[in-house]
Design a protein around this motif. Structure first.
Motif, PDB file in Angstrom:
ATOM      1  N   GLY B 362      10.759   1.871   1.514  1.00  0.00           N
ATOM      2  CA  GLY B 362      10.936   1.174   0.235  1.00  0.00           C
ATOM      3  C   GLY B 362       9.629   0.556  -0.245  1.00  0.00           C
ATOM      4  N   PRO B 363       9.582   0.176  -1.530  1.00  0.00           N
ATOM      5  CA  PRO B 363       8.356  -0.430  -2.074  1.00  0.00           C
ATOM      6  C   PRO B 363       7.949  -1.692  -1.312  1.00  0.00           C
ATOM      7  CG  PRO B 363      10.186  -0.526  -3.677  1.00  0.00           C
ATOM      8  CD  PRO B 363      10.628   0.348  -2.549  1.00  0.00           C
ATOM      9  N   GLU B 364       8.954  -2.498  -0.918  1.00  0.00           N
ATOM     10  CA  GLU B 364       8.634  -3.735  -0.198  1.00  0.00           C
ATOM     11  C   GLU B 364       7.874  -3.425   1.092  1.00  0.00           C
ATOM     12  OE1 GLU B 364      11.654  -2.686  -0.870  1.00  0.00           O
ATOM     13  OE2 GLU B 364      12.713  -4.158  -2.146  1.00  0.00           O
ATOM     14  N   GLU B 365       8.224  -2.297   1.693  1.00  0.00           N
ATOM     15  CA  GLU B 365       7.586  -1.955   2.974  1.00  0.00           C
ATOM     16  C   GLU B 365       6.125  -1.567   2.766  1.00  0.00           C
ATOM     17  OE1 GLU B 365      10.767   0.785   4.579  1.00  0.00           O
ATOM     18  OE2 GLU B 365      10.758  -0.791   6.104  1.00  0.00           O
ATOM     19  N   TYR B 367       4.297  -2.825   0.359  1.00  0.00           N
ATOM     20  CA  TYR B 367       3.606  -4.091   0.100  1.00  0.00           C
ATOM     21  C   TYR B 367       3.340  -4.814   1.415  1.00  0.00           C
ATOM     22  CZ  TYR B 367       5.814  -3.189  -4.489  1.00  0.00           C
ATOM     23  OH  TYR B 367       6.270  -2.613  -5.647  1.00  0.00           O
TER      24      TYR B 367
END
Ligand code: SF4
Ligand code: SF4
Lengths: 312, 415
Positions: B362-365, B367
């Motif tokens: 995911g995008p959070e990962e 970041y």
């Protein structure tokens, strides 16, 4: 970017729905991505398909976690947690459910704050054993809800995506889909594109250290013969076999012999009993019973309590 | 030229059609089968002048492709995962024959446990075989890479088979807008195969793949294959330049995205790289100077480009969608060996393992990986390799284990 998820069962045409919607967006000049995702690759098992559409290049990939619109072709999927219908649904998400129940009932039942709509009812299906091929209608409604797809593009998209099925099928689907599109006019534009997750404020994924566990635990082995007992494959069923015991003559138990899922056992008196938690609804027993004692009933009717198969 | 929606498999089939392939030996396997089905349909409709033969295994299929290429016809085949492994004896063998053909591998995680979704352990098994490897991130790149791959395979400085790799599901079953180039333009870029001295024919005996006794001749042939593979770096650059002139799309051996002024760089292969690209854009919006490097060529390994692009960077996050048991991420090792001892090499190389068996990133990962790498730069020390895995995911596995346990107890087999 628009992010749209279609949920259905294998065989209900949700991949086609995603392709029609994807093609329609594309015809409107959008960059598009559409794809199906199957769990167990078979008829009746929960599956989903998704569409992304944006005016810019799409770099995001894979399943949609924060949908703007969720289309549910089969309302019996909503409570099935493995189907993941409600995953990532927020107040921004519009839910479109194909159901005989009212949107308010679903809103209440699911306790969600976003908008809930149901599919408009179009022409009745002719054959109750033939589940209505609703992909084009689902795509038509979705196209109307985003409000950026013209009737012409929808028409072109349906014609292109269903061309291989022949003109008669295209016409039938066009009629249903355009009717749905028109009926949803008052909701045009109710689905709006969602935002990306910003890098300045995000939820930490909180990774963990995977602990070592010895092979008795960590080898992918199941030390039992009945490995599917806990897997309720009955949820995949769209048609239910029901035994009419007034006709069953306890032959030589053809039904239980042929059932590929060992879902038919015999009671003390030698009558066959169907285990509906595991019967997948393949209809093999219906076809095989020499005395035509097993009937097929659409699952939704059976759930609604149609009396059948009373033991005499 | 026509722009339409195609899956990665559909794009691959178009590449094969435009390349004027003569012969396709085939064997089905998910998620590659649609390529073969599409080509079969075109042959059936008379839209493609090509011979397709279904073989009884991938082992025979690769043998057939290599043998056909040895007669001087243009051959193509495709496989995935377990199929690639089953063919492995012949993968090494036909590369040793020095015959040019192109194969698509649709990446899928390896058994056991058996699965359908992608990671790169399958294709990495072929890493040392002599096959060249082009890794794709989009459906367009799949089509274009097949055209370039035939040029590369058939180049007299190279003459080796080439694998074009795409990720199962994320590309194979995903439709995207793809430009289908005009057939004439393709023929100008990729003329019919001139087999030169490749002429295995009836009544004209040639011994292909001779046996050797002793190390010196063996070493000679093996090292020559290695040298041919190394040649593919400059040859690919030349072909890519011609491709860009003809079709307007540029494919360098290494894709560098916003790396020029970047302090931190993600390194990742395949279709997940486009997710990393998105993350780079978002991180830039948040004021972090992050870039992305994606090796398009894995074999030969583009050492030179990688050293140049990463020179002077403060930290690198290598995301491996593969796992070498007992060692870790393969790309991380390759990168470390490319950079070791080089002047201006980034001091910190952080290893992440993610995307195994299609597990999403995911995008959070992304970041968070950037944040972990930044911290490592501040500490001057890379942390231990990190598997991208959450508490919630482990809880799901615990549920499965609990079910297995209950069933065991029900059956009275609880030991
Ligand atoms: S439909 Fe009949 S044969 Fe098929 S799984 Fe159910 S009980 Fe068995
Ligand atoms: S096959 Fe038909 S008649 Fe025979 S046991 Fe089953 S239901 Fe009864």
């Amino acid at each position: 970017m628009y992010r749209i998820r279609f949920h259905g069962r294998g065989g209900q045409g949700m991949k086609t729905a995603s392709r029609i919607l994807g093609r329609a967006f594309f015809l409107e000049g959008f960059e598009v991505q559409d794809a199906p995702r199957y769990g167990a690759e078979r008829r009746g098992a929960p599956m989903f398909a998704y569409v992304r559409a944006s005016r810019n290049t799409i770099n995001e990939r894979g399943i949609i976690r924060r949908p703007d619109l969720v289309v549910v072709a089969d309302d019996t999927l909503v409570p099935v947690s493995a189907a993941g219908v409600l995953q990532g649904v927020t107040e921004h998400t519009v839910m479109l459910i194909n159901s005989n129940e009212k949107p308010e009932v679903w809103k209440d039942r699911l306790n969600i704050s976003g908008q809930v709509l149901t599919m408009p009812s179009v022409a009745e299906k002719e054959d109750r054993l033939e589940p209505r091929f609703i992909s084009a209608s689902c795509a038509g409604v979705a196209a109307r809800l985003v409000g950026v797809i013209s009737r012409t593009s929808l028409k072109q998209a349906i014609s292109a995506e269903l061309a291989h099925l022949g003109a008669a099928v295209v016409d039938k689907n066009l009629a249903g889909a355009l009717e749905s599109y028109d009926l949803m006019g008052s909701h045009s534009g109710s689905v709006t594109p969602g935002h990306e997750v910003p890098a300045y404020a995000y939820q930490n994924p909180e990774w963990i250290e995977l602990p070592f566990e010895d092979a008795r635990v960590s080898a992918p082995a199941i030390h039992a013969t009945a490995t599917s007992e806990k897997m309720k494959t009955g949820l995949w069923r769209t048609m239910r076999p029901v035994i009419d015991y007034s006709r069953c003559n306890r032959c030589w138990w053809v039904c239980s012999t042929f059932c590929p899922d060992s879902a038919i056992s015999l009671d003390d008196e030698g009558y066959p009993q169907i285990d509906y938690e595991h019967c997948k609804g393949c209809m093999v027993c219906v076809a095989q019973c020499p005395s035509h004692a097993i009937h097929a009933i659409p699952e939704q009717e059976a759930e609604a309590g149609t009396p059948a198969g009373e033991r005499l | 030229m026509k722009r339409t929606l195609l899956t990665g498999n559909g794009a691959a089939a178009w590449g094969v059609r435009l390349a004027g392939v003569d012969y396709v030996p085939a064997f089905p396997i998910t998620p590659q089968t649609e390529i073969i089905e599409t080509i079969a349909n075109w042959i059936d409709l008379g839209e493609m002048d090509c011979r397709m033969v279904t073989l009884e295994s991938e082992h025979s299929m690769i043998t057939a492709a290599g043998a056909a290429a040895a007669t001087g016809v243009r051959a193509f085949t495709a496989t995935s995962s377990q199929g690639l492994l089953y063919a492995m004896e012949m993968i090494y063998t036909v590369a040793g024959w020095r015959v040019p053909f192109v194969m698509v591998n649709v990446s899928r995680g390896l058994s056991a446990p058996i699965t359908l979704e992608p990671d790169h352990n399958d294709i990495l098994v072929a890493r040392d075989s002599g096959f060249l490897q082009i890794h794709c991130a989009t459906c367009q790149e799949v089509l274009d890479s097949i055209l370039m791959a035939f040029r590369l395979a058939e180049d007299e400085q190279v003459r080796l088979p080439v694998i074009v790799n795409m990720d199962g599901f994320y590309l194979s079953f995903t439709r995207e807008p793809v430009e289908i180039p005009d057939a004439d333009a393709v023929t100008r870029f990729l003329p019919p195969f001139d087999p030169e001295n490749i002429c295995f024919r009836a009544s004209a005996p040639v011994s292909e793949a001779v046996a050797v006794l002793g190390g010196p001749p063996y070493s000679y042939f093996r090292y020559e294959t290695h040298l041919a593979s190394l040649n593919a770096v400059p040859v690919f650059a030349k072909i890519a330049e011609e491709f860009a002139q003809a079709f307007g799309r540029t494919y360098e051996a290494v894709e560098a995205y916003r790396t020029d002024d970047a302090e931190l760089v993600f390194v990742i292969m395949g279709s997940f790289a486009t997710k990393a690209k998105d993350a780079v854009d978002r991180l830039r919006e948040a004021g972090r100077s992050v870039g992305l490097l994606r090796p398009r060529l894995l074999r030969p390994f583009p050492n030179g480009d990688i050293r140049r692009i990463l020179a002077g960077k403060k930290g690198v996050a290598v995301i491996d969608q593969n796992l070498s048991m007992g060692m870790g991420g393969v790309l991380h090792s390759e990168l470390a060996s490319a950079l070791y001892g080089q002047a201006h090499a980034p001091p910190v190389l952080v290893s992440f393992i993610g995307g195994l068996g299609g597990r999403d990133i995911g995008p959070e990962e992304f970041y968070e990986m950037a944040s972990v790498t930044r911290k490592a730069v501040e500490d001057g020390k890379a942390p231990a390799p990190r598997l991208l895995y959450t508490e919630k995911e482990l809880r799901e596995v615990r549920k499965l284990q609990a079910i297995a346990q209950v069933e065991r107890e029900n059956l009275g087999q609880n030991q």
